[in-house]
Scaffold this active site. Structure first.
Site, PDB file in Angstrom:
ATOM      1  N   SER A 150       3.062  -5.050   4.244  1.00 50.51           N
ATOM      2  CA  SER A 150       1.923  -5.396   3.384  1.00 50.51           C
ATOM      3  C   SER A 150       2.372  -5.728   1.973  1.00 50.51           C
ATOM      4  CB  SER A 150       0.943  -4.221   3.318  1.00 50.51           C
ATOM      5  OG  SER A 150       0.198  -4.137   4.490  1.00 50.51           O
ATOM      6  N   HIS A 188      -0.621 -10.241   4.729  1.00 42.33           N
ATOM      7  CA  HIS A 188       0.228 -10.623   5.869  1.00 42.33           C
ATOM      8  C   HIS A 188      -0.074 -12.086   6.196  1.00 42.33           C
ATOM      9  CE1 HIS A 188       1.615  -6.524   7.085  1.00 42.33           C
ATOM     10  NE2 HIS A 188       0.554  -6.203   6.364  1.00 42.33           N
ATOM     11  N   HIS A 200      -0.735  -5.010  13.775  1.00 41.07           N
ATOM     12  CA  HIS A 200      -1.066  -3.585  13.756  1.00 41.07           C
ATOM     13  C   HIS A 200      -2.041  -3.279  14.883  1.00 41.07           C
ATOM     14  CE1 HIS A 200      -0.319  -4.961   9.585  1.00 41.07           C
ATOM     15  NE2 HIS A 200       0.255  -3.798   9.399  1.00 41.07           N
ATOM     16  N   TYR A 208      -4.586  -1.448  14.677  1.00 37.65           N
ATOM     17  CA  TYR A 208      -5.982  -1.455  14.197  1.00 37.65           C
ATOM     18  C   TYR A 208      -6.588  -2.866  14.163  1.00 37.65           C
ATOM     19  CZ  TYR A 208      -4.005  -2.719   9.590  1.00 37.65           C
ATOM     20  OH  TYR A 208      -3.333  -3.346   8.578  1.00 37.65           O
ATOM     21  N   GLU A 209      -5.757  -3.899  14.347  1.00 41.76           N
ATOM     22  CA  GLU A 209      -6.298  -5.267  14.424  1.00 41.76           C
ATOM     23  C   GLU A 209      -6.884  -5.540  15.811  1.00 41.76           C
ATOM     24  OE1 GLU A 209      -3.778  -8.356  12.219  1.00 41.76           O
ATOM     25  OE2 GLU A 209      -2.385  -6.678  12.406  1.00 41.76           O
ATOM     26  N   ALA A 243       4.671  -0.865   3.702  1.00 43.67           N
ATOM     27  CA  ALA A 243       4.038  -0.118   2.615  1.00 43.67           C
ATOM     28  C   ALA A 243       3.662   1.249   3.177  1.00 43.67           C
ATOM     29  CB  ALA A 243       2.797  -0.861   2.148  1.00 43.67           C
ATOM     30  N   MET A 261       0.897   2.768   8.872  1.00 43.83           N
ATOM     31  CA  MET A 261       0.157   2.431  10.108  1.00 43.83           C
ATOM     32  C   MET A 261       0.955   1.447  10.966  1.00 43.83           C
ATOM     33  SD  MET A 261      -3.559   1.760   8.349  1.00 43.83           S
ATOM     34  CE  MET A 261      -4.139   2.795   7.006  1.00 43.83           C
ATOM     35  N   SER A 262       2.262   1.445  10.808  1.00 43.60           N
ATOM     36  CA  SER A 262       3.042   0.434  11.547  1.00 43.60           C
ATOM     37  C   SER A 262       4.462   0.941  11.793  1.00 43.60           C
ATOM     38  CB  SER A 262       3.097  -0.863  10.721  1.00 43.60           C
ATOM     39  OG  SER A 262       3.840  -0.661   9.526  1.00 43.60           O
ATOM     40  N   ASN A 264       1.448   4.168  -2.861  1.00 39.96           N
ATOM     41  CA  ASN A 264       0.364   5.033  -3.363  1.00 39.96           C
ATOM     42  C   ASN A 264       0.743   6.470  -3.037  1.00 39.96           C
ATOM     43  OD1 ASN A 264      -0.206   3.930  -0.531  1.00 39.96           O
ATOM     44  ND2 ASN A 264      -1.474   5.760  -0.594  1.00 39.96           N
ATOM     45  N   HIS A 287      -6.455  -0.417  -0.162  1.00 41.89           N
ATOM     46  CA  HIS A 287      -5.498  -1.471   0.183  1.00 41.89           C
ATOM     47  C   HIS A 287      -5.105  -2.337  -1.028  1.00 41.89           C
ATOM     48  CE1 HIS A 287      -3.177  -3.838   2.972  1.00 41.89           C
ATOM     49  NE2 HIS A 287      -3.856  -4.944   2.740  1.00 41.89           N
TER      50      HIS A 287
END
Ligand SMILES: O=P(O)(O)O[C@H]1O[C@H](CO)[C@@H](O)[C@H]1O
Length: 295
Positions: free
Chosen positions: A47, A78, A100, A102-103, A130, A231-232, A255, A269
């Site tokens: 990201s 992306h 990902h 979640y997509e 990230a 998340m990846s 973060n 995000h």
């Protein structure tokens, strides 16, 4: 037709049965037939880190939608391009954007590019991402080499290796204690030291997203020895290593993970992308030197 639709492939297929050797070979041949370069190094941009793709010289750019049976990128930060060219005169293949779960993609589909890289002759995969910093000594903007992962999704039917196993990709029961190669981390540490860029090393964990983690989840991960959350990446690292490729993975701490129940802070995000953009040039310099060193 949904923009997520990928011809012939069921994007929600849980097992890897959709991704036969012939189908992956077809994708890899499609790419190889269009370029002369034969990269041994693949890079995945996380990201906000796609700027690395713009550093690739003599680039051939293939938008994901042009590549047969390839998923589409749907996330801000992306771009969705596969780029083949040279970084510091070294041939590389670069994904400007990853997939990902979640997509709406199964992990088998998210990790399909690793199998394509394998059949293209890639030997080393460099993953970037990230991540939220859980280790309390980390600062936003720190760069962390991943030395191991905790990935609960991979304990479930969302493990991308579930389904038929084709030994031409890798073994039925792959060992996972040496996914992130120590010799590559050592090389990267040497480069960072020379450039006087501070480098952290630690354990990465990923859930499937798209929600960020609860305070209690984060506290549990902290107790398990996790330093950063995303998340990846863990899924890609698993499949790349299973395929016999060497893996180096870098998490940019974009973060701070919030582990105080009463904190007013929260991850979002835009902050992730903003930090990634701010730290992109240091990361790019490190990666470019790394590519030259290991070639
Ligand atoms: O892991 P990458 O793709 O770098 O991105 C991370 O940032 C996004 C959340 O802000 C999620 O996609 C998470 O995985």
């Amino acid at each position: 037709m949904s923009s997520l639709f990928v011809s012939h492939i069921n994007i929600n297929a849980i097992t890897n049965n959709e991704f036969t050797y012939d189908r992956v070979k077809n994708i890899s041949d499609w790419i190889l037939n269009r370029v002369d370069l034969r990269p041994k190094i693949a890079i995945v941009c996380g990201s906000g880190l796609g700027g690395l793709g713009e550093r690739v010289q003599d680039a051939r750019i293939f938008p994901y939608e042009e590549i047969p049976d390839f998923p589409r990128s749907t996330v801000v930060g992306h771009k969705g391009n596969l780029i083949i060219g040279k970084l510091n005169h070294i041939p590389v293949i670069c994904m400007q954007g990853r997939f990902h779960s979640y997509e709406g993609y199964s992990n088998a589909l998210c990790t399909l590019p690793m199998k394509v890289f394998k059949l293209m002759g890639v030997q080393t995969v460099l993953l970037t991402c990230a991540a939220g910093g859980l280790n309390q000594s980390f600062k936003v903007g720190d760069i962390m080499l991943i030395k191991d992962h905790v990935a609960p999704l991979l304990w479930t039917l969302q493990n991308p290796l579930i389904g038929h196993n084709d030994e031409r990709f890798g073994p039925r029961f792959p060992a996972c204690n040496k996914i992130y190669k120590k010799n590559l981390r050592d090389v990267f540490h040497g480069i960072a030291e020379k450039k006087q860029i501070e480098l952290q090393e630690g354990v990465y964990s990923s859930f499937g997203g798209p929600c960020y983690e609860t305070v209690t989840e984060l506290r549990a991960l902290l107790q398990m020895g996790v330093d950063a959350v995303g998340m990846s990446t863990a899924n890609e690292a698993l499949v790349a290593s299973y395929c016999g490729m060497n893996v180096l993975a870098i998490a940019l701490i974009t973060n701070k993970a919030v582990i105080d129940y009463d904190s007013e802070n929260f991850p979002f995000h835009e902050e992730v992308i903003e930090t990634a953009n701010r730290r992109a040039s240091d990361l790019q310099e490190l990666v470019i030197d790394f590519v030259s060193k290991i070639n």
